[in-house]
Every structure is written in structure tokens, then in C-alpha cells.
Design a protein around this motif. Structure first.
Motif, PDB file in Angstrom:
ATOM      1  N   SER A   1     -22.603  16.266 -32.751  1.00 57.90           N
ATOM      2  CA  SER A   1     -22.783  15.549 -31.494  1.00 57.90           C
ATOM      3  C   SER A   1     -21.787  14.402 -31.382  1.00 57.90           C
ATOM      4  O   SER A   1     -21.418  13.775 -32.371  1.00 57.90           O
ATOM      5  CB  SER A   1     -24.212  14.992 -31.402  1.00 57.90           C
ATOM      6  OG  SER A   1     -25.151  16.043 -31.350  1.00 57.90           O
TER       7      SER A   1
ATOM      8  N   GLU B   1     -20.454  10.838 -30.782  1.00 60.32           N
ATOM      9  CA  GLU B   1     -20.848   9.436 -30.856  1.00 60.32           C
ATOM     10  C   GLU B   1     -19.576   8.611 -30.776  1.00 60.32           C
ATOM     11  O   GLU B   1     -18.607   8.882 -31.501  1.00 60.32           O
ATOM     12  CB  GLU B   1     -21.589   9.131 -32.161  1.00 60.32           C
ATOM     13  CG  GLU B   1     -22.939   9.821 -32.293  1.00 60.32           C
ATOM     14  CD  GLU B   1     -23.634   9.476 -33.605  1.00 60.32           C
ATOM     15  OE1 GLU B   1     -23.061   8.680 -34.378  1.00 60.32           O
ATOM     16  OE2 GLU B   1     -24.737   9.995 -33.833  1.00 60.32           O
TER      17      GLU B   1
ATOM     18  N   SER C   1     -18.345   3.817 -21.718  1.00 61.69           N
ATOM     19  CA  SER C   1     -19.142   5.045 -21.728  1.00 61.69           C
ATOM     20  C   SER C   1     -20.420   4.840 -20.942  1.00 61.69           C
ATOM     21  O   SER C   1     -21.040   3.775 -21.016  1.00 61.69           O
ATOM     22  CB  SER C   1     -19.481   5.441 -23.173  1.00 61.69           C
ATOM     23  OG  SER C   1     -20.347   6.562 -23.197  1.00 61.69           O
ATOM     24  N   ASP C   2     -20.817   5.887 -20.186  1.00 65.00           N
ATOM     25  CA  ASP C   2     -22.095   5.833 -19.480  1.00 65.00           C
ATOM     26  C   ASP C   2     -23.042   6.925 -19.972  1.00 65.00           C
ATOM     27  O   ASP C   2     -24.061   7.196 -19.346  1.00 65.00           O
ATOM     28  CB  ASP C   2     -21.885   5.951 -17.967  1.00 65.00           C
ATOM     29  CG  ASP C   2     -21.330   7.312 -17.544  1.00 65.00           C
ATOM     30  OD1 ASP C   2     -21.147   8.185 -18.417  1.00 65.00           O
ATOM     31  OD2 ASP C   2     -21.086   7.494 -16.332  1.00 65.00           O
ATOM     32  N   GLY C   3     -22.702   7.555 -21.094  1.00 71.99           N
ATOM     33  CA  GLY C   3     -23.533   8.610 -21.644  1.00 71.99           C
ATOM     34  C   GLY C   3     -23.078  10.007 -21.284  1.00 71.99           C
ATOM     35  O   GLY C   3     -23.225  10.937 -22.076  1.00 71.99           O
ATOM     36  N   ASP C   4     -22.512  10.168 -20.083  1.00 76.35           N
ATOM     37  CA  ASP C   4     -21.992  11.463 -19.649  1.00 76.35           C
ATOM     38  C   ASP C   4     -20.469  11.498 -19.612  1.00 76.35           C
ATOM     39  O   ASP C   4     -19.866  12.574 -19.590  1.00 76.35           O
ATOM     40  CB  ASP C   4     -22.519  11.815 -18.254  1.00 76.35           C
ATOM     41  CG  ASP C   4     -24.018  12.036 -18.252  1.00 76.35           C
ATOM     42  OD1 ASP C   4     -24.527  12.635 -19.214  1.00 76.35           O
ATOM     43  OD2 ASP C   4     -24.676  11.590 -17.285  1.00 76.35           O
ATOM     44  N   HIS C   5     -19.863  10.312 -19.574  1.00 80.40           N
ATOM     45  CA  HIS C   5     -18.411  10.199 -19.494  1.00 80.40           C
ATOM     46  C   HIS C   5     -17.953   9.090 -20.431  1.00 80.40           C
ATOM     47  O   HIS C   5     -18.635   8.084 -20.603  1.00 80.40           O
ATOM     48  CB  HIS C   5     -17.954   9.882 -18.065  1.00 80.40           C
ATOM     49  CG  HIS C   5     -18.556  10.757 -17.020  1.00 80.40           C
ATOM     50  ND1 HIS C   5     -18.081  12.022 -16.735  1.00 80.40           N
ATOM     51  CD2 HIS C   5     -19.621  10.560 -16.202  1.00 80.40           C
ATOM     52  CE1 HIS C   5     -18.807  12.557 -15.782  1.00 80.40           C
ATOM     53  NE2 HIS C   5     -19.762  11.702 -15.441  1.00 80.40           N
ATOM     54  N   VAL C   6     -16.780   9.286 -21.021  1.00 81.97           N
ATOM     55  CA  VAL C   6     -16.193   8.283 -21.912  1.00 81.97           C
ATOM     56  C   VAL C   6     -14.742   8.085 -21.504  1.00 81.97           C
ATOM     57  O   VAL C   6     -14.007   9.058 -21.280  1.00 81.97           O
ATOM     58  CB  VAL C   6     -16.242   8.722 -23.392  1.00 81.97           C
ATOM     59  CG1 VAL C   6     -15.581   7.676 -24.287  1.00 81.97           C
ATOM     60  CG2 VAL C   6     -17.679   8.964 -23.828  1.00 81.97           C
TER      61      VAL C   6
ATOM     62  N   ASP D   1     -15.432  14.146 -20.376  1.00 78.77           N
ATOM     63  CA  ASP D   1     -16.736  14.511 -19.824  1.00 78.77           C
ATOM     64  C   ASP D   1     -17.555  15.136 -20.945  1.00 78.77           C
ATOM     65  O   ASP D   1     -17.072  16.038 -21.647  1.00 78.77           O
ATOM     66  CB  ASP D   1     -16.584  15.517 -18.687  1.00 78.77           C
ATOM     67  CG  ASP D   1     -15.756  14.965 -17.527  1.00 78.77           C
ATOM     68  OD1 ASP D   1     -15.863  13.753 -17.256  1.00 78.77           O
ATOM     69  OD2 ASP D   1     -15.013  15.749 -16.910  1.00 78.77           O
TER      70      ASP D   1
ATOM     71  N   GLY E   1     -24.064  17.066 -25.635  1.00 80.46           N
ATOM     72  CA  GLY E   1     -23.707  16.321 -26.842  1.00 80.46           C
ATOM     73  C   GLY E   1     -22.291  16.514 -27.325  1.00 80.46           C
ATOM     74  O   GLY E   1     -21.905  15.975 -28.365  1.00 80.46           O
TER      75      GLY E   1
END
Length: 236
Positions: free
Chosen positions: A8, A10, A78-83, A104, A108
Motif C-alpha cells: 500500500s 504511504e 496529499s488528500d488521500g486520493d491524490h499526491v 492518483d 491503496g
């Protein structure tokens, strides 16, 4: 498909892997059907370099991690869905590459990555001479080989393709793409090379001629003479 175990994504682990040139960890963060795009002066918006699938992305990541440079991530959002992040890479001689990347995420993993990059032109107050025959960077492949020298801030490649060589037969599995995704500007020293872009408009390049070849093409040796080509845009 890649046999490498997926992990995943991180942000902190990604930063460590990139700055430590840990190719295995970086590759494992991509989804199997991921897509990577690269924009720079060699691959502009009209003809970007694109790799489809983890198996195609893996050799690109490995080649990047093997380069003699220091990687540093400067900012990450990062917003959780995009970095999104900016990166600075520094070669031993001090020349820098700056890039901005957007990723995108899906399930995970990295599903899509777009990078825009620019780099310093290497300046020197002395004459530089490259010797392909003495190059320490030599790559062998089925029906051919290539040597690379770095000169004037650019990598210059001499590629030898033996009679019978065809990209779609001898390089497709290695690259992980149906067509060659690199841009080439070449001078043919010997032999005859036939090039077929994605649109099917074939061109033949003969000894003494130069050619610009955009991404997404097939190519093959014509006749019984090896093709020897100098390429100064393929692997900067």
C-alpha cells in the motif's frame, strides 16, 4: 504480469524509497494496470513518454534509481486520493533536475503518475571526448547491444542492431510495452532501418541519414548488414 508483491502507498515510505533509490519498494506501490506519463523537452505535450502497466513502469523506475544522483523530495501535498510533490535530483558534478509529479491513488496503490521535469545543461570550459569502445555503460540485448557516453550534459548512445532484429520481437517483452515509447534522434552509420509509427506511415532510414522518431513506433533491420546508429535523445 509482475510477480512482485504489492504494498500500500504511504507518503513517508514513498519518500524514503525515492531518496534511498529503493526501486523494489517504489515499483510495488504501483497497481498492475498503472499508467506513467513523462513530459520534458524531449517528450513535449504533443508526444509524451507513456508507459502502461506495472511491468512496463518497472524498468523505468529501476533505470532512474541506478543513476548516480541524489534524490530529494522538497514538498508533498496529499488528500488521500491524490499526491503531488516536487523533487530535486543532483548529479555528482552539481547539475540539477527539478520535477513536479502528480499521482492518483486507487485501492491503496499508484494508478496514474504524471511528471514534468527540467534540467541544467552541463557547462564546461574544456573539450570533452567520449569513447564508446571504452564505455563502462554497455547493455546487451537479443540481436544487438548499446554503449552510452555522457558528454556536454547529454547521454549519447551507440546502438548496434544485427540482421533480423525487430523491436516488437526482441525488445517488447523487455520494455513491457507494445511499441517503443522513447523519442529518438539518430544518425545511421551503417545499414538500413525501417520505422513504423503508430499511424502506420513507414519510413526507411539508410546509412548517412538522420531521423527523428517520435514515441510509439516499431522498427526493424532491413537486409543483411547490421545497423549502427548514434542516438542523442533516447536516454537523457
Amino acid at each position: 504480469m509482475s510477480a512482485q508483491k504489492a504494498i500500500s502507498f504511504e507518503a513517508d515510505a514513498y519518500r524514503r524509497a525515492l531518496e534511498e533509490s529503493d526501486a523494489d519498494t517504489l515499483i510495488a506501490m504501483f497497481t498492475d494496470d498503472a499508467e506513467m506519463e513523462m513530459f520534458d523537452k524531449r517528450t513535449p505535450p504533443g508526444s509524451p513518454a507513456v508507459w502502461h502497466g506495472k511491468d512496463a513502469i518497472a524498468p523505468v523506475v529501476r533505470e532512474l534509481c541506478e543513476r548516480e544522483m541524489r534524490h530529494e523530495i522538497l514538498q508533498v501535498v496529499s488528500d488521500g486520493d491524490h499526491v503531488a510533490y516536487t523533487e530535486r535530483c543532483v548529479y555528482p558534478e552539481g547539475n540539477m533536475v527539478m520535477s513536479s509529479t502528480m499521482m492518483d491513488l486507487r485501492d491503496g496503490g499508484i494508478a496514474h503518475q504524471v511528471t514534468v521535469q527540467a534540467w541544467d545543461e552541463e557547462e564546461s570550459d574544456r573539450v570533452q571526448v567520449g569513447d564508446f569502445d571504452a564505455s563502462e555503460t554497455r547493455e546487451s540485448f537479443d540481436h544487438g547491444h548499446a554503449e552510452m557516453v555522457r558528454i556536454g550534459g547529454h547521454n549519447v548512445v551507440r546502438t548496434t542492431m544485427e540482421p533480423g532484429w525487430r523491436w516488437s520481437e526482441h525488445m517488447r517483452e523487455r520494455a513491457g510495452t507494445d511499441l517503443c515509447e522513447l523519442t529518438h534522434t539518430v544518425l545511421l552509420l551503417s545499414g538500413t532501418l525501417r520505422v513504423r509509427p503508430e499511424d502506420g506511415a513507414e519510413e526507411e532510414v539508410t546509412a548517412g541519414c538522420t531521423a527523428f522518431v517520435p514515441p510509439r513506433h516499431d522498427a526493424w533491420v532491413v537486409g543483411d548488414e547490421p545497423v549502427v546508429a548514434i542516438d542523442w535523445t533516447g536516454k537523457d
